[in-house]
Design a protein around this motif. Sequence first.
Motif, PDB file in Angstrom:
ATOM      1  N   VAL A  10     -62.662 110.078 -38.898  1.00  0.00           N
ATOM      2  CA  VAL A  10     -62.245 108.680 -38.812  1.00  0.00           C
ATOM      3  C   VAL A  10     -62.964 108.068 -37.630  1.00  0.00           C
ATOM      4  CG1 VAL A  10     -60.293 107.131 -38.455  1.00  0.00           C
ATOM      5  CG2 VAL A  10     -59.964 109.236 -39.740  1.00  0.00           C
ATOM      6  N   SER A  11     -63.460 106.854 -37.797  1.00  0.00           N
ATOM      7  CA  SER A  11     -64.124 106.169 -36.700  1.00  0.00           C
ATOM      8  C   SER A  11     -63.694 104.702 -36.683  1.00  0.00           C
ATOM      9  CB  SER A  11     -65.646 106.254 -36.861  1.00  0.00           C
ATOM     10  OG  SER A  11     -66.275 105.506 -35.837  1.00  0.00           O
ATOM     11  N   TYR A  12     -63.394 104.235 -35.521  1.00  0.00           N
ATOM     12  CA  TYR A  12     -63.008 102.842 -35.339  1.00  0.00           C
ATOM     13  C   TYR A  12     -64.070 102.102 -34.525  1.00  0.00           C
ATOM     14  CZ  TYR A  12     -58.615 104.732 -36.984  1.00  0.00           C
ATOM     15  OH  TYR A  12     -57.652 105.373 -37.733  1.00  0.00           O
ATOM     16  N   ASN A  13     -65.306 102.605 -34.549  1.00  0.00           N
ATOM     17  CA  ASN A  13     -66.386 102.023 -33.749  1.00  0.00           C
ATOM     18  C   ASN A  13     -66.609 100.543 -34.028  1.00  0.00           C
ATOM     19  OD1 ASN A  13     -66.911 104.358 -32.331  1.00  0.00           O
ATOM     20  ND2 ASN A  13     -68.464 105.060 -33.780  1.00  0.00           N
ATOM     21  N   LYS A  14     -66.514 100.132 -35.277  1.00  0.00           N
ATOM     22  CA  LYS A  14     -66.718  98.711 -35.591  1.00  0.00           C
ATOM     23  C   LYS A  14     -65.656  97.840 -34.940  1.00  0.00           C
ATOM     24  CE  LYS A  14     -69.256  99.387 -39.873  1.00  0.00           C
ATOM     25  NZ  LYS A  14     -69.323  99.073 -41.312  1.00  0.00           N
ATOM     26  N   LEU A  15     -64.441  98.350 -34.877  1.00  0.00           N
ATOM     27  CA  LEU A  15     -63.372  97.606 -34.204  1.00  0.00           C
ATOM     28  C   LEU A  15     -63.667  97.485 -32.718  1.00  0.00           C
ATOM     29  CD1 LEU A  15     -60.612  96.218 -34.112  1.00  0.00           C
ATOM     30  CD2 LEU A  15     -59.576  98.490 -33.933  1.00  0.00           C
ATOM     31  N   TRP A  16     -64.100  98.582 -32.096  1.00  0.00           N
ATOM     32  CA  TRP A  16     -64.401  98.537 -30.663  1.00  0.00           C
ATOM     33  C   TRP A  16     -65.573  97.599 -30.377  1.00  0.00           C
ATOM     34  CZ3 TRP A  16     -59.961  99.900 -30.410  1.00  0.00           C
ATOM     35  CH2 TRP A  16     -59.440 101.131 -30.762  1.00  0.00           C
ATOM     36  N   LYS A  17     -66.550  97.552 -31.277  1.00  0.00           N
ATOM     37  CA  LYS A  17     -67.677  96.629 -31.105  1.00  0.00           C
ATOM     38  C   LYS A  17     -67.200  95.185 -31.206  1.00  0.00           C
ATOM     39  CE  LYS A  17     -71.173  99.879 -32.585  1.00  0.00           C
ATOM     40  NZ  LYS A  17     -72.103 100.301 -33.634  1.00  0.00           N
ATOM     41  N   LEU A  18     -66.257  94.933 -32.116  1.00  0.00           N
ATOM     42  CA  LEU A  18     -65.684  93.588 -32.208  1.00  0.00           C
ATOM     43  C   LEU A  18     -64.984  93.196 -30.913  1.00  0.00           C
ATOM     44  CD1 LEU A  18     -64.026  93.189 -35.726  1.00  0.00           C
ATOM     45  CD2 LEU A  18     -65.642  91.650 -34.659  1.00  0.00           C
ATOM     46  N   LEU A  19     -64.286  94.157 -30.310  1.00  0.00           N
ATOM     47  CA  LEU A  19     -63.612  93.869 -29.040  1.00  0.00           C
ATOM     48  C   LEU A  19     -64.616  93.459 -27.979  1.00  0.00           C
ATOM     49  CD1 LEU A  19     -60.918  96.685 -28.702  1.00  0.00           C
ATOM     50  CD2 LEU A  19     -60.561  94.281 -29.258  1.00  0.00           C
ATOM     51  N   VAL A  20     -65.733  94.165 -27.905  1.00  0.00           N
ATOM     52  CA  VAL A  20     -66.779  93.835 -26.930  1.00  0.00           C
ATOM     53  C   VAL A  20     -67.301  92.428 -27.196  1.00  0.00           C
ATOM     54  CG1 VAL A  20     -69.109  94.415 -26.146  1.00  0.00           C
ATOM     55  CG2 VAL A  20     -67.433  96.235 -26.498  1.00  0.00           C
TER      56      VAL A  20
ATOM     57  N   LEU B 184     -55.971 105.855 -32.086  1.00  0.00           N
ATOM     58  CA  LEU B 184     -57.116 105.036 -32.480  1.00  0.00           C
ATOM     59  C   LEU B 184     -58.276 105.237 -31.500  1.00  0.00           C
ATOM     60  CD1 LEU B 184     -55.337 101.692 -33.455  1.00  0.00           C
ATOM     61  CD2 LEU B 184     -56.293 103.396 -35.000  1.00  0.00           C
ATOM     62  N   ARG B 185     -57.967 105.227 -30.201  1.00  0.00           N
ATOM     63  CA  ARG B 185     -59.010 105.423 -29.184  1.00  0.00           C
ATOM     64  C   ARG B 185     -59.711 106.760 -29.334  1.00  0.00           C
ATOM     65  NH1 ARG B 185     -55.394 104.394 -24.642  1.00  0.00           N
ATOM     66  NH2 ARG B 185     -54.899 102.211 -24.847  1.00  0.00           N
ATOM     67  N   ARG B 186     -58.977 107.766 -29.754  1.00  0.00           N
ATOM     68  CA  ARG B 186     -59.529 109.120 -29.892  1.00  0.00           C
ATOM     69  C   ARG B 186     -60.128 109.370 -31.278  1.00  0.00           C
ATOM     70  NH1 ARG B 186     -54.509 112.462 -27.187  1.00  0.00           N
ATOM     71  NH2 ARG B 186     -54.836 111.716 -25.049  1.00  0.00           N
ATOM     72  N   ASP B 187     -60.201 108.320 -32.087  1.00  0.00           N
ATOM     73  CA  ASP B 187     -60.688 108.436 -33.471  1.00  0.00           C
ATOM     74  C   ASP B 187     -59.910 109.485 -34.252  1.00  0.00           C
ATOM     75  OD1 ASP B 187     -62.557 106.389 -33.394  1.00  0.00           O
ATOM     76  OD2 ASP B 187     -64.190 107.698 -32.770  1.00  0.00           O
ATOM     77  N   GLU B 188     -58.612 109.547 -33.999  1.00  0.00           N
ATOM     78  CA  GLU B 188     -57.743 110.459 -34.726  1.00  0.00           C
ATOM     79  C   GLU B 188     -57.119 109.724 -35.906  1.00  0.00           C
ATOM     80  OE1 GLU B 188     -54.846 111.995 -31.997  1.00  0.00           O
ATOM     81  OE2 GLU B 188     -56.353 112.992 -30.773  1.00  0.00           O
ATOM     82  N   GLU B 189     -56.731 110.493 -36.894  1.00  0.00           N
ATOM     83  CA  GLU B 189     -56.087 109.910 -38.061  1.00  0.00           C
ATOM     84  C   GLU B 189     -54.681 109.449 -37.712  1.00  0.00           C
ATOM     85  OE1 GLU B 189     -56.214 112.324 -41.557  1.00  0.00           O
ATOM     86  OE2 GLU B 189     -58.233 113.001 -41.099  1.00  0.00           O
ATOM     87  N   VAL B 190     -54.306 108.326 -38.286  1.00  0.00           N
ATOM     88  CA  VAL B 190     -52.925 107.866 -38.220  1.00  0.00           C
ATOM     89  C   VAL B 190     -52.480 107.679 -39.668  1.00  0.00           C
ATOM     90  CG1 VAL B 190     -53.097 106.776 -35.950  1.00  0.00           C
ATOM     91  CG2 VAL B 190     -53.626 105.446 -37.961  1.00  0.00           C
TER      92      VAL B 190
END
Length: 77
Positions: A3-13, A36-42
Amino acid sequence: MAVSYNKLWKLLVDKKMSKSDLRKKAEIAPNTMTKLRRDEEVSLTKVIDVVCKIIDKVSFAGTDSVMHGTIEKMAEH
């Protein structure tokens, strides 16, 4: 499953917003935000809840498409 939330973090930037700001504004529970920060599944329910809160409270245009792939992947399993 990865799982990756990189696109979300890029949006935050792009929005000049911290992860902490996002957590507070979208009312995301601290333990969920840590995952979410650790790219772990929820759980799928939590992912949908988080996405809805982000869209409703933070008003990121296109956020639904950013997280859509993640939701689809989690729904498959």
